[in-house]
Write an enzyme that holds these catalytic residues in place. Structure first.
Site, short mmCIF file in Angstrom:
data_model
loop_
_atom_site.label_atom_id
_atom_site.label_comp_id
_atom_site.label_asym_id
_atom_site.label_seq_id
_atom_site.Cartn_x
_atom_site.Cartn_y
_atom_site.Cartn_z
N CYS A 81 23.35 45.42 -38.83
CA CYS A 81 23.04 44.02 -39.14
C CYS A 81 22.07 43.85 -40.33
O CYS A 81 22.48 43.97 -41.48
CB CYS A 81 22.56 43.32 -37.89
SG CYS A 81 22.84 41.53 -37.93
N GLU A 91 26.44 44.62 -32.38
CA GLU A 91 25.04 45.03 -32.15
C GLU A 91 24.54 44.58 -30.75
O GLU A 91 24.94 43.50 -30.29
CB GLU A 91 24.17 44.35 -33.23
CG GLU A 91 22.70 44.68 -33.16
CD GLU A 91 21.85 43.90 -34.18
OE1 GLU A 91 22.33 42.87 -34.73
OE2 GLU A 91 20.72 44.34 -34.41
N LYS A 104 18.30 51.36 -35.89
CA LYS A 104 18.14 50.34 -36.94
C LYS A 104 16.82 50.56 -37.67
O LYS A 104 15.74 50.61 -37.05
CB LYS A 104 18.16 48.97 -36.28
CG LYS A 104 18.23 47.79 -37.22
CD LYS A 104 18.39 46.51 -36.37
CE LYS A 104 18.69 45.30 -37.23
NZ LYS A 104 18.89 44.08 -36.41
N1 LIG Z 1 20.51 40.86 -35.94
C1 LIG Z 1 20.15 40.85 -37.21
O1 LIG Z 1 19.68 41.83 -37.75
C2 LIG Z 1 20.39 39.57 -37.93
C3 LIG Z 1 20.21 39.67 -39.43
C4 LIG Z 1 20.19 38.32 -40.07
O2 LIG Z 1 20.40 37.32 -39.39
C5 LIG Z 1 19.90 38.20 -41.49
O3 LIG Z 1 19.67 39.22 -42.16
O4 LIG Z 1 19.93 37.06 -41.98
#
Ligand SMILES: NC(=O)CCC(=O)C(=O)O
Length: 262
Positions: free
Chosen positions: A148, A45, A114
């Site tokens: 993510c 990401e 996202k």
């Molecule tokens: N970059 C992200 O979306 C991190 C997600 C995360 O750290 C979590 O869901 O816990």
């Protein structure tokens, strides 16, 4: 359909797209000069900038044009499909955290922004959420991409599965404090959807977080086929998407589910 997948679990230089593009070009060259190069390469990401959210208005890719021309060229040059992780894309209405996938002809086969912004990492202050989702084809494999934090929203992921997805690609920048969640959620999404989960996290740290690494490839039975540790790594693994239908007929959850009572 058998495919060899390569995950590039890289460190990211904070707020420096030029340095990160150079790193990706070098790593791709290293991967593709092997005797048995992969069919698909996956990146993490926001790999061009990291979480330098305050400077995104300066360093985000305007309309994703730079990313599109870079990977159209690399995909054709190396004859490889590329899940180009995600990059910050500057549009007229805001900056999105956008995943691009390219086929080996260099065509964009999907663009996904996202949908769930993580407040814990201030994304909601700097980014605009996407709200559409289209599975895409790589060879004959129906695939879908998420990013993510989306991993925590099974109802969103189930939409792609009901639209036919058999392989989920999940680029991430997941911090080390929640490594146990990352591993459990990746495995759970594979088991509950009886699909492959290909989850590419980053390594290293930035001024706010240390990242977990532990990129993983999980099969539709929930078995981990490959997993990195927390250091920069390249992992390569063969998948066989015929397994998806085999597991779905062994435990036919898509026949047994009862959406009318949910
Ligand atoms: N970059 C992200 O979306 C991190 C997600 C995360 O750290 C979590 O869901 O816990």
């Amino acid at each position: 359909m058998k495919q060899t997948i390569c995950l590039i679990q890289m460190d990211i230089t904070f707020g420096d797209p030029e340095a990160n593009v150079k790193r990706v070009k070098d790593l791709m060259h290293q991967v593709m000069k092997q005797l048995h190069p992969p069919h698909v390469i996956v990146l993490p990401e926001l790999w061009t900038t990291g979480y330098d959210l305050k400077r995104l208005h300066e360093i985000a890719d305007p309309e994703g044009e730079h990313t599109q021309s870079l990977f159209a060229e690399l995909a054709k040059k190396y004859q490889v499909h590329i899940i180009a992780g995600s990059i910050p894309k500057k549009t007229k209405t805001g900056i999105t955290n956008t995943l691009y996938a390219f086929n080996r002809e260099g065509e964009v086969v999907t663009e996904y922004s996202k949908a769930h912004l993580i407040q814990l990492m201030d994304e909601h202050l700097y980014l605009t959420a996407g709200s559409s989702l289209e599975p895409f084809m790589l060879d004959e494999v129906v695939s879908a991409g998420f990013i993510c934090y989306d991993l925590r929203f099974p109802e969103w992921i189930r939409k792609a599965i009901l639209a036919g997805a058999e392989v989920l690609y999940i680029p991430a920048q997941w911090p080390i404090q929640r490594l146990a969640h990352w591993r459990s959620l990746c495995i759970a999404r594979a088991i509950e959807n009886q699909c492959y989960v290909i989850a590419c996290n980053r390594a290293g740290s930035d001024p706010n977080n240390q990242f977990a690494g532990h990129s993983m490839v999980i099969d539709p039975w929930g078995e981990i086929l490959a997993e990195a540790d927390e250091r920069p790594a390249i992992i390569q693994v063969k998948i066989d998407t015929d397994q998806v239908q085999k597991i779905r007929s062994t435990i036919p959850i898509f026949i047994d589910r009862r959406p009318e009572i949910y």
